[in-house]
Design a protein around this motif. Structure first.
Motif, mmCIF file in Angstrom:
data_model
loop_
_atom_site.group_PDB
_atom_site.id
_atom_site.type_symbol
_atom_site.label_atom_id
_atom_site.label_comp_id
_atom_site.label_asym_id
_atom_site.label_seq_id
_atom_site.Cartn_x
_atom_site.Cartn_y
_atom_site.Cartn_z
ATOM 1 N N GLU A 1 25.004 8.631 59.651
ATOM 2 C CA GLU A 1 23.568 9.024 60.388
ATOM 3 C C GLU A 1 22.853 8.570 59.228
ATOM 4 O O GLU A 1 21.126 7.824 59.213
ATOM 5 N N ILE A 2 23.463 9.163 58.822
ATOM 6 C CA ILE A 2 22.515 10.011 56.600
ATOM 7 C C ILE A 2 22.789 8.291 56.573
ATOM 8 O O ILE A 2 21.441 7.849 55.785
ATOM 9 N N ILE A 3 23.389 7.345 55.872
ATOM 10 C CA ILE A 3 23.928 6.207 54.871
ATOM 11 C C ILE A 3 22.930 5.080 55.622
ATOM 12 O O ILE A 3 23.514 4.671 56.838
ATOM 13 N N PRO A 4 22.285 4.166 54.678
ATOM 14 C CA PRO A 4 21.514 3.533 55.570
ATOM 15 C C PRO A 4 22.328 2.073 55.916
ATOM 16 O O PRO A 4 23.680 1.561 55.983
ATOM 17 N N MET A 5 22.575 2.017 57.301
ATOM 18 C CA MET A 5 22.524 0.489 57.513
ATOM 19 C C MET A 5 22.831 -0.417 56.331
ATOM 20 O O MET A 5 23.799 -1.548 56.224
ATOM 21 N N GLN A 6 22.049 -0.645 55.611
ATOM 22 C CA GLN A 6 21.411 -1.703 55.428
ATOM 23 C C GLN A 6 21.645 -1.220 53.571
ATOM 24 O O GLN A 6 20.329 -1.322 53.504
ATOM 25 N N PRO A 7 22.190 -1.138 52.561
ATOM 26 C CA PRO A 7 21.847 -0.726 51.959
ATOM 27 C C PRO A 7 21.364 -1.639 51.015
ATOM 28 O O PRO A 7 20.409 -2.739 50.608
ATOM 29 N N ASP A 8 20.827 -0.771 49.768
ATOM 30 C CA ASP A 8 19.462 -1.341 49.600
ATOM 31 C C ASP A 8 19.863 -1.731 47.551
ATOM 32 O O ASP A 8 19.788 -0.913 46.329
ATOM 33 N N ARG A 9 20.908 -2.254 47.647
ATOM 34 C CA ARG A 9 21.260 -2.211 46.548
ATOM 35 C C ARG A 9 20.322 -2.426 45.055
ATOM 36 O O ARG A 9 20.137 -1.875 44.242
ATOM 37 N N ALA A 10 19.618 -3.535 45.281
ATOM 38 C CA ALA A 10 18.356 -3.984 44.506
ATOM 39 C C ALA A 10 17.283 -2.472 43.825
ATOM 40 O O ALA A 10 17.225 -2.810 42.720
ATOM 41 N N GLY A 11 16.701 -1.770 44.982
ATOM 42 C CA GLY A 11 16.259 -0.748 44.787
ATOM 43 C C GLY A 11 16.799 0.474 43.893
ATOM 44 O O GLY A 11 15.807 1.198 43.394
ATOM 45 N N VAL A 12 18.038 0.654 44.536
ATOM 46 C CA VAL A 12 18.663 2.164 43.523
ATOM 47 C C VAL A 12 19.086 1.184 42.597
ATOM 48 O O VAL A 12 18.995 2.196 41.022
ATOM 49 N N ARG A 13 19.055 0.262 42.256
ATOM 50 C CA ARG A 13 19.488 -0.515 40.472
ATOM 51 C C ARG A 13 18.375 -0.276 40.197
ATOM 52 O O ARG A 13 17.665 -0.210 38.282
ATOM 53 N N ALA A 14 16.969 -0.911 40.939
ATOM 54 C CA ALA A 14 16.005 -0.609 39.570
ATOM 55 C C ALA A 14 15.392 0.933 39.282
ATOM 56 O O ALA A 14 15.218 1.620 38.214
ATOM 57 N N ARG A 15 16.005 2.146 40.460
ATOM 58 C CA ARG A 15 15.620 3.251 40.390
ATOM 59 C C ARG A 15 16.282 3.904 39.282
ATOM 60 O O ARG A 15 16.101 4.919 38.086
ATOM 61 N N LEU A 16 17.347 2.871 39.278
ATOM 62 C CA LEU A 16 18.292 3.515 37.790
ATOM 63 C C LEU A 16 18.337 2.719 36.648
ATOM 64 O O LEU A 16 18.592 2.832 35.135
ATOM 65 N N GLY A 17 17.421 2.028 36.656
ATOM 66 C CA GLY A 17 16.595 1.022 35.182
ATOM 67 C C GLY A 17 18.335 -0.067 34.874
ATOM 68 O O GLY A 17 18.436 -0.037 33.633
ATOM 69 N N LEU A 18 19.029 -0.643 36.021
ATOM 70 C CA LEU A 18 20.103 -1.394 35.829
ATOM 71 C C LEU A 18 19.570 -2.877 36.109
ATOM 72 O O LEU A 18 18.859 -3.230 36.217
ATOM 73 N N ASP A 19 20.571 -3.857 35.412
ATOM 74 C CA ASP A 19 19.917 -4.964 35.593
ATOM 75 C C ASP A 19 20.543 -5.226 36.693
ATOM 76 O O ASP A 19 21.155 -5.310 37.088
ATOM 77 N N PRO A 20 19.172 -5.976 37.666
ATOM 78 C CA PRO A 20 19.994 -6.090 38.688
ATOM 79 C C PRO A 20 20.387 -7.414 39.338
ATOM 80 O O PRO A 20 20.911 -7.391 40.894
ATOM 81 N N GLY A 21 21.055 -8.421 37.813
ATOM 82 C CA GLY A 21 21.810 -9.097 38.096
ATOM 83 C C GLY A 21 23.266 -8.475 37.806
ATOM 84 O O GLY A 21 24.409 -9.877 37.411
ATOM 85 N N ALA A 22 24.051 -7.712 37.263
ATOM 86 C CA ALA A 22 25.251 -7.253 36.578
ATOM 87 C C ALA A 22 26.351 -7.404 37.293
ATOM 88 O O ALA A 22 25.984 -7.048 38.695
ATOM 89 N N ARG A 23 27.072 -7.389 37.037
ATOM 90 C CA ARG A 23 28.206 -7.069 37.793
ATOM 91 C C ARG A 23 28.960 -6.094 37.383
ATOM 92 O O ARG A 23 28.695 -5.383 36.885
ATOM 93 N N ILE A 24 28.394 -4.590 38.850
ATOM 94 C CA ILE A 24 28.852 -3.468 38.450
ATOM 95 C C ILE A 24 30.011 -2.633 39.530
ATOM 96 O O ILE A 24 30.248 -2.872 40.405
ATOM 97 N N LEU A 25 31.012 -1.910 38.664
ATOM 98 C CA LEU A 25 31.786 -1.617 39.366
ATOM 99 C C LEU A 25 31.726 -0.260 39.599
ATOM 100 O O LEU A 25 31.416 0.693 38.555
ATOM 101 N N ALA A 26 31.513 0.343 40.456
ATOM 102 C CA ALA A 26 32.005 2.119 40.814
ATOM 103 C C ALA A 26 32.907 2.575 40.438
ATOM 104 O O ALA A 26 34.501 2.341 40.940
ATOM 105 N N LEU A 27 33.343 3.319 39.719
ATOM 106 C CA LEU A 27 34.872 4.255 39.373
ATOM 107 C C LEU A 27 35.063 5.763 39.502
ATOM 108 O O LEU A 27 33.481 6.172 39.059
ATOM 109 N N MET A 28 35.682 5.919 40.648
ATOM 110 C CA MET A 28 35.348 7.528 41.531
ATOM 111 C C MET A 28 36.987 8.163 41.277
ATOM 112 O O MET A 28 37.647 7.492 42.499
ATOM 113 N N PRO A 29 37.007 8.431 40.096
ATOM 114 C CA PRO A 29 38.741 9.117 40.042
ATOM 115 C C PRO A 29 39.176 10.108 41.070
ATOM 116 O O PRO A 29 39.702 11.139 40.340
ATOM 117 N N GLY A 30 37.489 10.817 41.533
ATOM 118 C CA GLY A 30 37.784 12.222 42.209
ATOM 119 C C GLY A 30 37.664 13.191 41.563
ATOM 120 O O GLY A 30 36.749 13.633 40.613
#
Length: 394
Positions: A166-195
């Motif tokens: 219910e909380i997480i949007p059905m359509q994620p806003d990749r461009a919006g969060v990249r802009a907020r974080l100051g990330l390159d909109p065209g970059a290839r990005i891996l999320a690393l989550m080791p626990g």
């Protein structure tokens, strides 16, 4: 008439779940006063806190033994209070080792009990169903397949959906969060989550970082986002980065948006995810991200889990929640000896670059999201209020 509702949530995820349920209760015709053990999100909803949820926080079996005096003091205190002044209903949110024991005592004293978030008996320790049947008046479950399990065992049950859906949007806003974080909109990005536990960082971080080193040979511009749950985990991870340095790595801490974990920023911004098995795999699925799931247990922990559960492994062939829910190896799982840097890198490269695979995963995860989306607060509140009315009339 205001209903008197006892409630225990023992960790941050339970605090958020309970707070949402409290909102559902407040919206009902008979709002209730909630008191017991909880956290800051519950406090914001008017919770009367007898003990903070940190009183129940333990990390692993060793910490549980060290914390036993504190846990027993907390348990005996809330039990004494509720035995003296019985609530109309008791709601235990997750924390099954603590809550099921308390629920059994209260139910035997005539208090209706609701347990929210069914223990994963479908994977480990199915024999706990006997304790659940004795302790729980009504079970609220997050996944639709759990309903048949409890119905078969004679436990009243309601599927209320998963609140993350219910909380997480059905359509994620990749461009919006990249802009907020100051990330390159065209970059290839891996999320690393080791626990989020020290043992997970110790066993997974070096493998994950060595996998990234291999990936950056193929794509030197690859960006890496690593969400951190707290400063201690950050420092532990940073020590491994010094040993296995990678380029373009950014650690994320608490999001600037209220009640939004840093992990959500990483998942929404990323193209793919390399993730430790756990709730984060479901979050990655709800953000529609291709992923590689991994986990490694130390030999001592494997022996301890086998002894405690009486099992050599889980009762289902998957460990990742997305695969369990889809009843399929929709995403790869590299566990124990298979969690090598080379295999992790190969699977992650496919997740990052295979457009056909990504399209198929996006479709399946969207369907999964739709299945899990329900008005969880309202559905849970209906059951709790119904049980409370029965308790008030006793």
């Amino acid at each position: 008439m205001s209903l008197n509702i006892g409630m225990v949530a023992g960790e941050p995820s339970g605090d958020l779940l309970a707070a949402r349920v409290m909102r559902g209760i407040a919206a009902g015709a008979e709002p209730g006063r909630c008191q017991g053990i909880g956290g800051p999100a519950m406090l914001e909803q008017g919770f009367e806190m007898w003990h903070p949820m940190s009183a129940l926080s333990v990390f692993g079996y060793v910490d549980a033994l060290k914390s036993l005096p504190r846990l027993m003091h907390t348990y005996l205190d809330v039990k004494r209070r509720w035995m003296r002044h019985a609530p109309d209903v008791f709601v235990g949110v997750d924390a099954p080792d603590f809550n099921l024991r308390l629920e059994l005592q209260l139910r035997q004293a005539g208090v209706p009990t609701v347990h929210f978030v069914g223990p994963s008996i479908w994977a480990w320790r199915y024999e706990r169903i006997h304790k659940i049947r004795a302790a729980v008046s009504h079970m609220l479950v997050l996944f639709p397949f759990e309903v048949a399990i409890y119905e078969k065992e004679g436990v009243p049950v309601t599927y209320v959906g998963h609140p993350l859906a219910e909380i997480i949007p059905m359509q994620p806003d990749r461009a919006g969060v990249r802009a907020r974080l100051g990330l390159d909109p065209g970059a290839r990005i891996l999320a690393l989550m080791p626990g989020s536990r020290a043992s997970e960082i110790k066993l997974l971080a070096p493998r994950f970082l060595q996998a990234v080193q291999r990936l950056q040979v193929q794509d030197p511009a690859l960006q890496v986002l690593v969400p951190m749950v707290n400063a201690q985990r950050r420092d532990e991870f940073q020590a491994w980065v010094r040993q296995y340095p990678v380029a373009n790595l950014r650690m994320l801490e608490q999001s600037s948006l209220a009640h939004r974990p840093a992990s959500w920023d990483a998942l929404e911004a990323a193209d793919a995810v390399l993730v430790a098995s756990g709730t984060a795999t479901l979050e990655a699925a709800l953000f529609k991200r291709p992923m590689v799931i991994s986990y490694v247990l130390s030999p001592a922990m494997r022996r301890l889990m086998a002894w405690k559960s009486g099992q050599k492994g889980p009762l289902v062939p998957w460990v990742g929640l997305p695969n369990v829910l889809l009843n399929d190896f929709a995403v790869p799982e590299l566990l124990q000896d298979d969690a090598t840097p080379e295999k992790l890198a190969q699977a992650s490269w496919k997740a990052l670059t295979d457009a056909e695979h990504t399209a198929g995963i996006t479709k399946r995860f969207t369907q999964l999201h739709e299945t899990l989306w329900r008005d969880t607060p309202a559905l849970a509140a209906q059951v709790i209020i119904s049980q409370a009315r029965q308790g008030a009339a006793r």
